[in-house]
Motif scaffolding. Structure first.
Motif, PDB file in Angstrom:
ATOM      1  N   SER A   8      68.187  21.338   6.123  1.00  0.00           N
ATOM      2  CA  SER A   8      69.343  21.401   7.014  1.00  0.00           C
ATOM      3  C   SER A   8      70.620  21.082   6.238  1.00  0.00           C
ATOM      4  O   SER A   8      70.759  19.984   5.692  1.00  0.00           O
ATOM      5  CB  SER A   8      69.174  20.405   8.168  1.00  0.00           C
ATOM      6  N   VAL A   9      71.527  22.042   6.205  1.00  0.00           N
ATOM      7  CA  VAL A   9      72.811  21.829   5.513  1.00  0.00           C
ATOM      8  C   VAL A   9      73.599  20.731   6.205  1.00  0.00           C
ATOM      9  O   VAL A   9      74.192  19.868   5.557  1.00  0.00           O
ATOM     10  CB  VAL A   9      73.633  23.141   5.481  1.00  0.00           C
ATOM     11  N   CYS A  10      73.585  20.740   7.547  1.00  0.00           N
ATOM     12  CA  CYS A  10      74.349  19.752   8.321  1.00  0.00           C
ATOM     13  C   CYS A  10      73.857  18.331   8.050  1.00  0.00           C
ATOM     14  O   CYS A  10      74.643  17.436   7.767  1.00  0.00           O
ATOM     15  CB  CYS A  10      74.244  20.080   9.814  1.00  0.00           C
ATOM     16  N   MET A  11      72.532  18.139   8.131  1.00  0.00           N
ATOM     17  CA  MET A  11      71.964  16.804   7.912  1.00  0.00           C
ATOM     18  C   MET A  11      72.146  16.356   6.470  1.00  0.00           C
ATOM     19  O   MET A  11      72.447  15.185   6.201  1.00  0.00           O
ATOM     20  CB  MET A  11      70.482  16.790   8.283  1.00  0.00           C
ATOM     21  N   THR A  12      71.969  17.287   5.534  1.00  0.00           N
ATOM     22  CA  THR A  12      72.104  16.942   4.124  1.00  0.00           C
ATOM     23  C   THR A  12      73.538  16.568   3.775  1.00  0.00           C
ATOM     24  O   THR A  12      73.788  15.596   3.051  1.00  0.00           O
ATOM     25  CB  THR A  12      71.644  18.103   3.232  1.00  0.00           C
ATOM     26  N   MET A  13      74.504  17.309   4.311  1.00  0.00           N
ATOM     27  CA  MET A  13      75.911  16.989   4.054  1.00  0.00           C
ATOM     28  C   MET A  13      76.325  15.698   4.761  1.00  0.00           C
ATOM     29  O   MET A  13      77.130  14.926   4.234  1.00  0.00           O
ATOM     30  CB  MET A  13      76.808  18.144   4.488  1.00  0.00           C
ATOM     31  N   SER A  14      75.765  15.468   5.964  1.00  0.00           N
ATOM     32  CA  SER A  14      76.038  14.199   6.665  1.00  0.00           C
ATOM     33  C   SER A  14      75.515  13.031   5.834  1.00  0.00           C
ATOM     34  O   SER A  14      76.180  12.000   5.688  1.00  0.00           O
ATOM     35  CB  SER A  14      75.368  14.203   8.044  1.00  0.00           C
ATOM     36  N   TYR A  15      74.323  13.230   5.280  1.00  0.00           N
ATOM     37  CA  TYR A  15      73.735  12.214   4.394  1.00  0.00           C
ATOM     38  C   TYR A  15      74.637  11.962   3.190  1.00  0.00           C
ATOM     39  O   TYR A  15      74.897  10.812   2.827  1.00  0.00           O
ATOM     40  CB  TYR A  15      72.350  12.689   3.944  1.00  0.00           C
TER      41      TYR A  15
END
Length: 227
Positions: free
Chosen positions: A80-87
């Motif tokens: 997930s791009v969203c979860m990875t970038m949030s991380y």
């Protein structure tokens, strides 16, 4: 998905699993220290003594690290791009905060020691040997008076039992002053915390780089497949 992206994905997952374990160990260590320090009771209210600040901070940071690492693991496995970038963003914020704290501790050691000394001075001023919060601090730190047992004598007060290792009739049993003991305790604790934080900053920087690489690779892969 290409081999490079898959490799980064699994490296990031393993990395965050290890960081989660480190965070959990940090929480456990903080709890053990907090338990060894114990609580104090003042006027029927139970709380932690001033020296409990460092283990509480350790528990808090450990909890944040575990949460962020869990987010990183989920982002890597789900691609997930969203979860990875949030991380990555959370990790960057934590990294900046830790770096700022470390720099402040290194450049303001004297101010920090002075501030810790003032904690004891203010506690003494507010209590003046009335058997309240300062007596609880003495029991916790095994110390006597703000500077020494003479603080009680100058006030015309009898030394409480918390001032002595045994009978207070023997001057050899008197504990040292709470101010020096508390400053030394906090100074040693913060010195350890600074070097641990530097290690964490290095680890978090690696995680941030891998997270950005994974998010970028996944985004490019999905963009290519869209055509």
């Amino acid at each position: 998905m290409d081999c490079g992206t898959s490799l980064v994905k699994y490296i990031l997952f393993i990395f965050n699993t290890l960081v989660s374990v480190i965070g959990i160990l940090g929480i456990v260590y903080g709890v053990l220290i907090l338990n060894s320090i114990g609580t104090i009771e003042v006027n029927g209210q139970v709380g932690f003594p001033p020296q409990a600040l460092m283990p509480i901070v350790l528990i808090s940071v450990g909890s944040i690290v575990v949460f962020i690492s869990f987010l990183g693991c989920c982002g890597a496995i789900r691609e997930s791009v969203c979860m990875t970038m949030s991380y990555a963003i959370f990790l960057l914020i934590l990294l900046i905060l830790q770096l700022t704290l470390v720099v402040l501790l290194f450049t303001n050691k004297e101010k920090f020691d002075t501030a810790m000394g003032e904690v004891i001075d203010k506690s003494w001023e507010s209590d003046r040997g009335r058997g309240g919060v300062f007596d609880a601090i003495q029991k916790s730190l095994h110390c006597c008076g703000a500077n020494s047992f003479t603080d009680y004598i100058s006030e015309g007060l009898t030394l409480p039992s918390s001032c002595c290792a045994g009978s207070c009739l023997n001057p050899l049993n008197y504990y040292g002053g709470c101010r020096d003991k508390f400053v030394e305790f906090m100074s040693v604790s913060t010195d350890k915390a600074k070097y641990v934080a530097i290690g964490l900053i290095g680890v978090e920087l690696i995680g941030f780089i891998f997270a950005c690489c994974l998010a970028n690779n996944v985004r490019n892969y999905k963009r290519r497949n869209a055509y």
